[in-house]
Design a protein around this motif. Structure first.
Motif, PDB file in Angstrom:
ATOM      1  N   CYS A 107       0.464  -1.168   0.332  1.00 23.66           N
ATOM      2  CA  CYS A 107       0.516  -0.183   0.360  1.00 23.66           C
ATOM      3  C   CYS A 107       0.850   1.197   0.002  1.00 23.66           C
ATOM      4  N   ASP A 108       0.844   2.633  -1.410  1.00 28.19           N
ATOM      5  CA  ASP A 108       1.337   3.399  -0.839  1.00 28.19           C
ATOM      6  C   ASP A 108       0.029   4.429  -0.605  1.00 28.19           C
ATOM      7  N   GLY A 109       0.304   5.325   0.484  1.00 22.95           N
ATOM      8  CA  GLY A 109      -0.477   6.096   0.647  1.00 22.95           C
ATOM      9  C   GLY A 109      -0.473   6.481   1.872  1.00 22.95           C
ATOM     10  N   ILE A 110      -0.680   5.392   2.748  1.00 21.71           N
ATOM     11  CA  ILE A 110      -0.835   4.983   4.421  1.00 21.71           C
ATOM     12  C   ILE A 110      -0.236   5.395   5.299  1.00 21.71           C
ATOM     13  N   GLN A 111       1.389   5.197   4.941  1.00 15.16           N
ATOM     14  CA  GLN A 111       2.306   6.327   5.867  1.00 15.16           C
ATOM     15  C   GLN A 111       2.233   7.514   5.892  1.00 15.16           C
ATOM     16  N   GLU A 112       2.516   8.278   4.814  1.00 18.33           N
ATOM     17  CA  GLU A 112       1.772   9.850   5.319  1.00 18.33           C
ATOM     18  C   GLU A 112       0.354   9.973   6.422  1.00 18.33           C
ATOM     19  N   VAL A 113      -0.456   9.013   6.800  1.00 16.31           N
ATOM     20  CA  VAL A 113      -1.439  10.080   7.537  1.00 16.31           C
ATOM     21  C   VAL A 113      -1.579   9.011   8.417  1.00 16.31           C
ATOM     22  N   CYS A 114      -0.495   8.261   9.102  1.00 18.12           N
ATOM     23  CA  CYS A 114      -0.318   7.066  10.524  1.00 18.12           C
ATOM     24  C   CYS A 114       0.190   7.524  11.226  1.00 18.12           C
ATOM     25  N   GLU A 115       0.718   7.863  12.033  1.00 19.70           N
ATOM     26  CA  GLU A 115       1.911   7.467  13.412  1.00 19.70           C
ATOM     27  C   GLU A 115       2.207   6.373  14.254  1.00 19.70           C
ATOM     28  N   GLY A 116       3.112   6.517  14.602  1.00 18.84           N
ATOM     29  CA  GLY A 116       2.673   4.979  15.517  1.00 18.84           C
ATOM     30  C   GLY A 116       1.915   5.389  16.647  1.00 18.84           C
ATOM     31  N   GLY A 117       1.515   4.249  17.293  1.00 14.12           N
ATOM     32  CA  GLY A 117       0.272   3.237  17.904  1.00 14.12           C
ATOM     33  C   GLY A 117      -1.145   4.151  17.627  1.00 14.12           C
ATOM     34  N   ASP A 118      -1.408   5.024  16.026  1.00 11.21           N
ATOM     35  CA  ASP A 118      -2.542   4.629  15.980  1.00 11.21           C
ATOM     36  C   ASP A 118      -2.909   3.204  15.503  1.00 11.21           C
ATOM     37  N   ILE A 119      -4.291   2.986  15.467  1.00 12.60           N
ATOM     38  CA  ILE A 119      -4.831   1.822  15.106  1.00 12.60           C
ATOM     39  C   ILE A 119      -5.637   1.542  13.581  1.00 12.60           C
ATOM     40  N   VAL A 120      -5.044   0.979  13.037  1.00 13.53           N
ATOM     41  CA  VAL A 120      -5.448   0.618  11.309  1.00 13.53           C
ATOM     42  C   VAL A 120      -6.167  -0.359  11.164  1.00 13.53           C
ATOM     43  N   THR A 121      -7.176  -0.733  10.382  1.00  7.95           N
ATOM     44  CA  THR A 121      -8.082  -2.273  10.696  1.00  7.95           C
ATOM     45  C   THR A 121      -7.948  -2.329   8.697  1.00  7.95           C
ATOM     46  N   VAL A 122      -7.930  -3.776   8.938  1.00  9.10           N
ATOM     47  CA  VAL A 122      -7.270  -4.507   8.098  1.00  9.10           C
ATOM     48  C   VAL A 122      -8.977  -5.054   6.946  1.00  9.10           C
ATOM     49  N   ASP A 123      -9.237  -5.135   6.085  1.00  6.84           N
ATOM     50  CA  ASP A 123     -10.293  -5.915   5.207  1.00  6.84           C
ATOM     51  C   ASP A 123      -9.201  -6.591   4.645  1.00  6.84           C
TER      52      ASP A 123
END
Length: 487
Positions: A107-123
């Motif tokens: 995935c290219d893009g998520i890196q710019e909108v998250c920080e360590g400790g955030d919660i990500v959901t995978v489908d």
């Protein structure tokens, strides 16, 4: 394993190599359970003690590059990591991670909108990842790979297959006449020959029966452990297997070197392996010196620099110990057909300029991920002028660009080296009508000696190189040995 899940993010940058994930000095720790606490110790020393099951890594490009060290994936799995999201992955780490029970998503893009400790959901079914109110598309996961993860990794998946009775595919390799059909890259030709497929193209998954398997001593304890966990009593064909003791020979590297020595002997005794080389030389050199990795065949080994044998038109690549164990048991191994880059080497090398300088120049141009999961295919007058040893040198380092393999055309030198009729192997060549992703052309007559400096494969040269040849290589090693990057 659920196809919809969430986890806390650990964030990383580009080019996170396997030595960063688990330092080389920890590589001889006998158990993964003990080793796992050292994951990322040089970059995020708190990781081993604070990571939680279900946590998710988010990274930049080329995650898992460098050595084929399977423990890099295994220590993450043992720490509870079940998913890694990155812009791209190194090819061997990609296989090792799935085999260790970790889902990899590009995935290219998520890196710019998250920080360590955030919660990500995978489908997985929807092929999306979501964080902080934003969603991004990810690649599809083939069902066979998801099943491996869902079953807890390749070990449990293979145990299940063994319990159900392994059904081996009836594969009939292509005839010489069929191999001569043009319009294919060398990688495509070699894979379709072994897999018995009249047509393949990049991205296709093919099932092969490799012609040779090599295990070196660093991985013997882990392979014994894996075979024990799988419950393997026999292997498919002991004649296709060789064990080489070289990385821990002489035994002065670590206190537990005897464990690696003994484990290799145990593998040989248990499974009837007769091709043994104890302290006789470097494993990759022995593979072609002993004619184990032949032109037109497929060879795999527990080391990333297995690409070496491509100098003799052999499709060869590194795999991890879990995959090695499964392949030894079943005799089969899947490959994704790689796209290819044609590299044309024109001109003649100057005195004091070697094949090592050629590949360092190419690596400096395309960088550490410029060959990611690609076949680098060398042709041109300078390629054919190279000795077999020089070709092996270039193919060995194709891995440093993330390449699946590095291949030279089979010619008179190849045939003479292996004692084969040229007519049996001359179909392994660059076809003008093959579909290459790109073509790179070099005039090696203008090439000067190269230096590769830590920590990546960027290269440098000196304008005064011509005046130093042919003493260049010796003088550099004597004057600045610490500037030479290990390969």
């Amino acid at each position: 394993m659920e196809k919809l899940f969430s986890g806390k993010i650990w964030k990383f940058g580009d080019d996170i190599d396997t030595d960063t994930i688990i330092p080389g000095k920890r590589g001889t720790i006998p158990t993964i359970e003990e080793m796992k606490k050292y994951a990322f110790e040089l970059l995020k020393p708190e990781f081993g003690s604070t990571v939680k099951p279900g946590d998710i890594l988010v990274a930049g490009s080329n995650f898992g590059c460098g050595s084929s060290r399977e423990m890099a994936a295994t220590v993450l799995s043992y720490n509870g990591v079940r998913c890694i999201i990155a812009k791209s992955f190194a090819r061997i780490f990609f296989r090792n991670a799935f085999n260790s029970g970790i889902i990899l998503l590009q995935c290219d893009g998520i890196q710019e909108v998250c920080e360590g400790g955030d919660i990500v959901t995978v489908d997985v079914d929807a092929r999306t990842v979501s964080v902080n109110g934003k969603s991004f598309s990810v690649g599809e996961i083939p069902e066979n790979l998801f099943h491996i993860v869902a079953n807890g990794g390749l070990i449990e998946d293979t145990k299940k297959r063994m319990a159900e009775g392994i059904i081996r595919l009836d594969i009939h390799p292509l005839s010489l006449e069929q191999c001569r059909k043009t319009g294919y890259t060398m990688a495509e030709k070699l894979l379709k020959k072994n897999a018995g497929k009249e047509h393949v193209e990049p991205g296709d998954i093919v099932i092969t029966k490799p012609d040779m398997f090599m295990i070196h001593d660093i991985y013997t304890p882990y392979l014994v452990d894996t075979m024990n966990k799988m419950g393997a009593k026999t292997i498919d064909d002991p004649e296709k297997v060789t064990i080489v003791w070289d990385h821990c020979m002489p035994t002065a590297v670590a206190k537990n070197d005897s464990a690696h020595y003994d484990a290799g002997l145990e593998l040989a005794r248990r499974y009837g392996i007769k091709k043994l080389h104890i302290g006789e030389g470097i494993c990759h050199s022995l593979m072609h010196e002993e004619k184990y990795a032949k032109p037109g065949e497929i060879a795999v080994a527990t080391d990333s620099h297995t690409t070496t044998y491509g100098g003799a038109a052999n499709f060869c690549t590194g795999i991890g110990t879990a995959e090695m164990a499964a392949a030894l048991i079943t005799g089969e191994l899947w490959f994704k057909v790689p796209s290819a880059v044609k590299i044309v080497l024109n001109g003649h090398l100057q005195d004091g300029v070697l094949s090592k300088d050629v590949i360092l120049k190419i690596l400096g141009d395309i960088k550490a991920d410029g060959g990611q999961y690609k076949s680098l295919e060398f042709t041109g007058p300078a390629a054919h002028e190279m000795s077999m040893t020089a070709r092996f040198t270039v193919a060995n380092m194709a891995l440093e660009a993330g390449a699946k393999c590095g291949l030279f055309e089979a010619d008179e030198k190849t045939a003479e080296y292996y004692g084969l009729p040229l007519s049996d192997i001359d179909w392994i060549c660059v076809d003008e009508d093959a579909r290459y992703e790109k073509v790179l052309t070099y005039d090696v007559s203008r090439l000067e000696p190269q230096l590769s400096c830590p920590p990546r494969v960027w290269t440098m040269f000196t304008p005064s190189a011509k005046s130093l040849a042919p003493k260049w290589t010796r003088s550099i090693w004597e004057a600045a040995p610490t500037a030479i990057w290990r390969t």
